[in-house]
Design an enzyme around this catalytic site. Sequence first.
Site, mmCIF file in Angstrom:
data_model
loop_
_atom_site.group_PDB
_atom_site.id
_atom_site.type_symbol
_atom_site.label_atom_id
_atom_site.label_comp_id
_atom_site.label_asym_id
_atom_site.label_seq_id
_atom_site.Cartn_x
_atom_site.Cartn_y
_atom_site.Cartn_z
ATOM 1 N N VAL A 11 0.827 -1.210 0.000
ATOM 2 C CA VAL A 11 0.000 0.000 0.000
ATOM 3 C C VAL A 11 0.866 1.267 0.000
ATOM 4 O O VAL A 11 0.621 2.204 -0.770
ATOM 5 C CB VAL A 11 -0.972 -0.006 1.204
ATOM 6 C CG1 VAL A 11 -1.752 1.305 1.283
ATOM 7 C CG2 VAL A 11 -1.937 -1.187 1.090
ATOM 8 N N LYS A 88 -6.208 -0.973 10.096
ATOM 9 C CA LYS A 88 -7.452 -1.238 10.828
ATOM 10 C C LYS A 88 -7.198 -1.809 12.212
ATOM 11 O O LYS A 88 -7.980 -1.605 13.135
ATOM 12 C CB LYS A 88 -8.376 -2.174 10.046
ATOM 13 C CG LYS A 88 -7.744 -3.444 9.548
ATOM 14 C CD LYS A 88 -7.577 -3.409 8.066
ATOM 15 C CE LYS A 88 -6.542 -4.416 7.612
ATOM 16 N NZ LYS A 88 -6.321 -4.380 6.182
ATOM 17 N N VAL A 115 -11.112 0.348 6.114
ATOM 18 C CA VAL A 115 -12.262 -0.540 5.891
ATOM 19 C C VAL A 115 -12.660 -0.468 4.427
ATOM 20 O O VAL A 115 -12.983 0.610 3.918
ATOM 21 C CB VAL A 115 -13.471 -0.141 6.767
ATOM 22 C CG1 VAL A 115 -14.614 -1.141 6.571
ATOM 23 C CG2 VAL A 115 -13.085 -0.060 8.231
ATOM 24 N N GLY A 117 -10.787 -1.189 1.695
ATOM 25 C CA GLY A 117 -9.737 -0.897 0.702
ATOM 26 C C GLY A 117 -9.988 0.421 -0.008
ATOM 27 O O GLY A 117 -9.831 1.492 0.566
ATOM 28 N N ILE A 119 -12.917 1.479 -1.219
ATOM 29 C CA ILE A 119 -14.326 1.902 -1.199
ATOM 30 C C ILE A 119 -14.498 3.075 -0.232
ATOM 31 O O ILE A 119 -14.002 3.018 0.884
ATOM 32 C CB ILE A 119 -15.227 0.725 -0.741
ATOM 33 C CG1 ILE A 119 -15.020 -0.483 -1.655
ATOM 34 C CG2 ILE A 119 -16.688 1.146 -0.725
ATOM 35 C CD1 ILE A 119 -15.719 -1.731 -1.167
ATOM 36 N N ASP A 184 -9.245 -9.778 10.573
ATOM 37 C CA ASP A 184 -9.219 -8.569 9.746
ATOM 38 C C ASP A 184 -10.634 -7.992 9.611
ATOM 39 O O ASP A 184 -10.854 -6.790 9.794
ATOM 40 C CB ASP A 184 -8.635 -8.927 8.371
ATOM 41 C CG ASP A 184 -8.699 -7.776 7.394
ATOM 42 O OD1 ASP A 184 -7.808 -6.920 7.439
ATOM 43 O OD2 ASP A 184 -9.651 -7.723 6.594
ATOM 44 N N LYS A 188 -12.484 -4.432 10.992
ATOM 45 C CA LYS A 188 -13.234 -3.516 10.135
ATOM 46 C C LYS A 188 -14.664 -3.326 10.664
ATOM 47 O O LYS A 188 -15.234 -2.242 10.564
ATOM 48 C CB LYS A 188 -13.265 -4.065 8.706
ATOM 49 C CG LYS A 188 -11.883 -4.043 8.052
ATOM 50 C CD LYS A 188 -11.863 -4.881 6.795
ATOM 51 C CE LYS A 188 -10.543 -4.796 6.057
ATOM 52 N NZ LYS A 188 -10.400 -5.799 4.996
ATOM 53 N N GLY A 285 -5.927 -4.588 -2.069
ATOM 54 C CA GLY A 285 -5.020 -4.424 -3.205
ATOM 55 C C GLY A 285 -4.327 -3.075 -3.159
ATOM 56 O O GLY A 285 -4.787 -2.133 -2.515
HETATM 57 N N1 HSE Z 1 -6.310 -8.495 3.770
HETATM 58 C C1 HSE Z 1 -7.320 -7.495 3.572
HETATM 59 C C2 HSE Z 1 -8.399 -8.076 2.687
HETATM 60 C C3 HSE Z 1 -6.718 -6.300 2.934
HETATM 61 O O1 HSE Z 1 -8.166 -9.141 2.099
HETATM 62 O O2 HSE Z 1 -9.474 -7.526 2.602
HETATM 63 C C4 HSE Z 1 -7.617 -5.105 2.867
HETATM 64 O O3 HSE Z 1 -7.977 -4.660 4.132
#
Ligand code: HSE
Length: 377
Positions: A11, A88, A115, A117, A119, A184, A188, A285
């Site tokens: 990122v 996050k 949260v 990516g 969006i 993850d 979020k 991504g």
């Molecule tokens: N590992 C996370 C996913 C990355 O696959 O959504 C984005 O937060």
Amino acid sequence: MKIALLGYGVVGGGVDRIIAPREDMEVKYVLDLRSFPELGERLVHDFDTIINDPEVDTVAEAMGGLHPAYEFAMAALKAGKNYVTANKHLISHYYQELIEAAKESGACLRCTAAVGGGIPWLVNLARARRVDDIMSIQGIMNGTTNYILDTMLKSPVRFADVLARAQELGYAEADPSADIDGLDIQRKLIISSNVAFDCLLKEEDVPVFGIRNITDGDIRTFTEAGFVCKLVATGLKTADGVSAWVEPTLLSSQDMMSAVPANFNLITYTGEYLGEQSYYGQGAGRFPTAANVVQDCIDILAGERGFYGSAANPVPQGSHAHPYYVRTSAKSEWLDELFDHTLGQGIVTKPVSNLQMHAFMASIAAEDPEAFMAGIR
Ligand code: HSE
């Protein structure tokens, strides 16, 4: 805007690329322990260089993890530097401390990329709250697990192989167990719930069950029964508080979430006035996530601050009852009493509290480490 970028990974590298041609901002420093000759003198290894440079007004973090991200964030905010992050874990765990530090110094704290990516979910959720009461949020918030489930649905592939591919594509966390065990998406959901309901959820308030144990057999069973399995995060206001939980969920093939392919996310809030509004896009991504980091920087330049509630509002943990698919070899009278009918290698239960079902699955994990469950909508 003079930016110090923390982390030059997937990122962070994307953020640097997007900012490079812009005239309204510049990445003055990149902090990373590794060596990147192409960065020349911009690369620094010591955070003090950043904190002591009054020209740096904004720190953009894409390192991930709690430490040293927390120490860097607090130092930056206390020094009056804006903090923009895609992290996050940091925001969900230290929500209150960070917001208070930002409020105290007047610096901005933003985390849109944390949260969904790329969006613009959190900013619009906060915007919706300006005129509406949010009753529920739900969705697919993890690109890696959606990529795995979608690939397994479309062709018989091994879980480990498709996870490896998600890692190659840059979707997966450094430790992919954060994706497949649901941590993850739990993070979020905590951030989203805090913004949606102005509450202060902690990890222990949000039961989570991931997709580690799903088998090809489970997926074939679900398909034959007309279901699609997705890892879904749900947060809702209940009569007794807020219930937020993460679990594999069997959806009808008509449900919009069933159609979400690859690493895409689909996240929805339901407001009293607005009804349902959904956000769909690249949930993980390099460039999608980096784009949201840069959007936050632009918002700060435009005079926007953070988008958070009071952050001091613990609410009682509510619960929600619905049927479950459970596949386990463990014996349990409690489960026997909930039996409704058989489905493939498992059973479907009568509606039961999500808190009770998650506690049950945790209690049998040692006896049956392969056990799997999914909520049914
Ligand atoms: N590992 C996370 C996913 C990355 O696959 O959504 C984005 O937060």
